[in-house]
Scaffold this motif. Structure first.
Motif, PDB file in Angstrom:
ATOM      1  N   TRP A 225       0.845  -1.193   0.000  1.00 47.60           N
ATOM      2  CA  TRP A 225       0.000   0.000   0.000  1.00 47.60           C
ATOM      3  C   TRP A 225       0.881   1.244   0.000  1.00 47.60           C
ATOM      4  O   TRP A 225       1.925   1.279   0.650  1.00 47.60           O
ATOM      5  N   ILE A 226       0.451   2.274  -0.712  1.00 46.03           N
ATOM      6  CA  ILE A 226       1.188   3.524  -0.852  1.00 46.03           C
ATOM      7  C   ILE A 226       0.270   4.672  -0.428  1.00 46.03           C
ATOM      8  O   ILE A 226      -0.900   4.723  -0.829  1.00 46.03           O
ATOM      9  N   ASP A 227       0.808   5.615   0.363  1.00 41.84           N
ATOM     10  CA  ASP A 227       0.023   6.785   0.758  1.00 41.84           C
ATOM     11  C   ASP A 227      -0.106   7.748  -0.417  1.00 41.84           C
ATOM     12  O   ASP A 227       0.871   8.014  -1.128  1.00 41.84           O
ATOM     13  N   VAL A 228      -1.318   8.252  -0.613  1.00 42.93           N
ATOM     14  CA  VAL A 228      -1.562   9.269  -1.630  1.00 42.93           C
ATOM     15  C   VAL A 228      -2.273  10.454  -0.979  1.00 42.93           C
ATOM     16  O   VAL A 228      -3.026  10.305  -0.021  1.00 42.93           O
ATOM     17  N   HIS A 229      -2.002  11.632  -1.516  1.00 37.97           N
ATOM     18  CA  HIS A 229      -2.583  12.882  -1.018  1.00 37.97           C
ATOM     19  C   HIS A 229      -3.223  13.591  -2.199  1.00 37.97           C
ATOM     20  O   HIS A 229      -2.680  13.569  -3.307  1.00 37.97           O
ATOM     21  N   GLY A 230      -4.335  14.228  -1.953  1.00 39.85           N
ATOM     22  CA  GLY A 230      -4.987  14.973  -3.025  1.00 39.85           C
ATOM     23  C   GLY A 230      -6.299  15.557  -2.578  1.00 39.85           C
ATOM     24  O   GLY A 230      -6.481  15.899  -1.408  1.00 39.85           O
ATOM     25  N   THR A 231      -7.231  15.627  -3.521  1.00 41.82           N
ATOM     26  CA  THR A 231      -8.537  16.218  -3.276  1.00 41.82           C
ATOM     27  C   THR A 231      -9.617  15.227  -3.682  1.00 41.82           C
ATOM     28  O   THR A 231      -9.623  14.744  -4.820  1.00 41.82           O
ATOM     29  N   GLU A 232     -10.512  14.933  -2.754  1.00 43.36           N
ATOM     30  CA  GLU A 232     -11.649  14.076  -3.077  1.00 43.36           C
ATOM     31  C   GLU A 232     -12.698  14.911  -3.789  1.00 43.36           C
ATOM     32  O   GLU A 232     -12.971  16.053  -3.412  1.00 43.36           O
ATOM     33  N   VAL A 233     -13.276  14.338  -4.837  1.00 38.87           N
ATOM     34  CA  VAL A 233     -14.346  15.006  -5.572  1.00 38.87           C
ATOM     35  C   VAL A 233     -15.529  14.059  -5.680  1.00 38.87           C
ATOM     36  O   VAL A 233     -15.383  12.841  -5.572  1.00 38.87           O
ATOM     37  N   SER A 234     -16.699  14.627  -5.917  1.00 40.18           N
ATOM     38  CA  SER A 234     -17.892  13.805  -6.117  1.00 40.18           C
ATOM     39  C   SER A 234     -17.857  13.224  -7.526  1.00 40.18           C
ATOM     40  O   SER A 234     -17.029  13.605  -8.366  1.00 40.18           O
ATOM     41  N   GLU A 235     -18.770  12.319  -7.794  1.00 39.84           N
ATOM     42  CA  GLU A 235     -18.831  11.690  -9.109  1.00 39.84           C
ATOM     43  C   GLU A 235     -19.010  12.713 -10.227  1.00 39.84           C
ATOM     44  O   GLU A 235     -18.512  12.536 -11.330  1.00 39.84           O
TER      45      GLU A 235
END
Length: 72
Positions: free
Chosen positions: A43-53
């Motif tokens: 498993w690798i950590d990822v960072h970003g922005t969650e968006v809706s569908e």
């Protein structure tokens, strides 16, 4: 000036940790330096922005994703 279009990644529930349903995310950073193993998977950590569908911004998101779902 408009912000450039960025790719939205869609991770199946089984491909990321600690969530329900598919995760739609604009990935800003992948931390390849700290892979970890859980139940025989890397498993690798990822960072970003969650968006809706439909592309609406939900907010910042950090999660771990199966290494096989990321490109290096």
């Amino acid at each position: 000036m408009d912000e450039p279009l960025r790719n939205v990644w869609v991770f199946a529930e089984s491909d990321y940790q600690f969530g329900v349903g598919p995760l739609h995310m604009i990935v800003d950073q992948v931390d390849w330096s700290r892979p970890r193993t859980h139940e025989g998977q890397i498993w690798i950590d990822v960072h970003g922005t969650e968006v809706s569908e439909d592309g609406r911004v939900i907010g910042p998101r950090q999660t771990a994703v199966r290494a096989g779902r990321l490109r290096g």
